[in-house]
Design an enzyme around this catalytic site. Structure first.
Site, PDB file in Angstrom:
ATOM      1  N   TYR A  31      -2.118  -0.356  10.587  1.00  0.00           N
ATOM      2  CA  TYR A  31      -2.134  -0.858   9.208  1.00  0.00           C
ATOM      3  C   TYR A  31      -0.798  -0.577   8.523  1.00  0.00           C
ATOM      4  O   TYR A  31      -0.213  -1.458   7.883  1.00  0.00           O
ATOM      5  CB  TYR A  31      -3.277  -0.185   8.449  1.00  0.00           C
ATOM      6  CG  TYR A  31      -3.383  -0.576   6.994  1.00  0.00           C
ATOM      7  CD1 TYR A  31      -3.844  -1.833   6.616  1.00  0.00           C
ATOM      8  CD2 TYR A  31      -3.034   0.337   5.994  1.00  0.00           C
ATOM      9  CE1 TYR A  31      -3.948  -2.181   5.277  1.00  0.00           C
ATOM     10  CE2 TYR A  31      -3.141  -0.006   4.660  1.00  0.00           C
ATOM     11  CZ  TYR A  31      -3.597  -1.263   4.304  1.00  0.00           C
ATOM     12  OH  TYR A  31      -3.690  -1.612   2.967  1.00  0.00           O
ATOM     13  N   SER A  37       0.866  -1.173   0.000  1.00  0.00           N
ATOM     14  CA  SER A  37       0.000   0.000   0.000  1.00  0.00           C
ATOM     15  C   SER A  37       0.897   1.216   0.000  1.00  0.00           C
ATOM     16  O   SER A  37       2.090   1.135   0.336  1.00  0.00           O
ATOM     17  CB  SER A  37      -0.875   0.002   1.261  1.00  0.00           C
ATOM     18  OG  SER A  37      -1.474   1.260   1.478  1.00  0.00           O
TER      19      SER A  37
END
Length: 298
Positions: free
Chosen positions: A151, A138
């Protein structure tokens, strides 16, 4: 130049929805036989189709991972594995103080340790076939914005694992590629926003005073980026390229936002802090301020 797809397997984790499902369908359309990892039977029926074989796969379950490796090994002579796409992930946008240590562990189990376990199980077969490991990271694997700490921590770690693995297995003919999507319209991002709202109610009153305004602003920003984000098919196209081109890059970003955010790592930390705070201000609810006096329920 691309490689032949004839009689080649691709295993994809987290293929129930979003990027995983879009990638499974695109790989199948290119002629690969796709082993699509899903969590539920209803998801299996939704993804099943020509060249798409759904498999029950919880990547935190060792028995499921062994079953995947056995399934790949059964086909290894006539249909070698071209790639494993480590895509499964969970996301939560919660301040570090308010994210319980149990939830930290659960997130690392899915977003990091599960991918390592799948890779370990399939790596001997990938070495035999000269296959590839495609890790879906990501932009959060490069930049850790407020409330994205848990995250981002898993994605930073996945980036590190990818770098080390790439240098370990290159001499054995296996290529390791990282995909770094920005804003993509998927169910996972929507679940993260909903989860953040639930987390607010679970915070102590003091934590809500500290972080309530921030969480609301981040949620509003995330919802806005979801609406303007790329479709999952755009990320799938990049993943397919990483699997099929003869000489893939070590990293691919997905979307202009991801490319720009990755470049911000060259800026001073304090400047980045100011930039990210300024980007959140338009999303603050009326009456909120980024201060210790803010509350979540004004």
């Amino acid at each position: 130049m691309t490689l032949s797809t004839e009689s080649a397997l691709v295993a994809i984790t987290g293929a129930s929805t979003g990027i995983g499902a879009a990638t499974a369908r695109e790989m199948a359309a290119r002629g690969f036989h796709v082993l699509a990892g899903v969590r539920r039977q209803s998801d299996a029926e939704a993804i099943r189709g020509p060249n798409v074989e759904p498999l029950e796969l919880d990547i935190t379950n060792p028995e499921h991972i062994r079953a995947l490796a056995t399934r790949v090994r059964e086909d290894s002579l006539g249909r070698p594995i071209r790639a494993v796409v480590n895509n499964a992930a969970v996301q939560a946008n919660v301040p570090i103080e308010a994210f319980s240590i149990e939830r930290w562990r659960d997130m690392f189990e899915v977003n990091l340790f599960g991918h390592v376990a799948v890779t370990q199980a399939l790596l001997p077969l990938l070495i035999e076939s000269g296959g590839r490991v495609i890790n879906i990271s990501s932009v959060g694997g490069k930049i850790a914005m407020a409330t994205y700490g848990p995250y981002a921590a898993t994605k930073f770690a996945l980036e590190a694992v990818s770098d080390s693995l790439r240098r370990e297995v290159a001499r054995h003919g296996v290529q390791v590629v990282v995909i770094e999507p920005g804003a993509v319209r998927t169910e996972m991002l929507g679940r993260a926003v909903a989860g953040a709202k639930d987390s607010l109610s679970a915070m102590t009153a003091e934590q809500r005073r500290r972080y309530g305004a921030l969480v609301h602003a981040v949620n509003a920003q995330a919802e806005a980026s979801t609406k303007s984000g790329l479709p999952a098919e755009a990320a799938a196209a990049v993943i397919v390229k990483a699997v099929t081109v003869r000489k893939p890059r070590t990293r691919y970003t997905v979307g202009r936002e991801a490319a720009l955010l990755s470049m911000t790592r060259l800026l001073p930390d304090r400047l980045l802090d100011c930039m990210f705070a300024a980007a959140l201000r338009p999303h603050l609810r009326k009456g909120f301020q980024f201060s210790s006096a803010s509350t979540a329920d004004r």
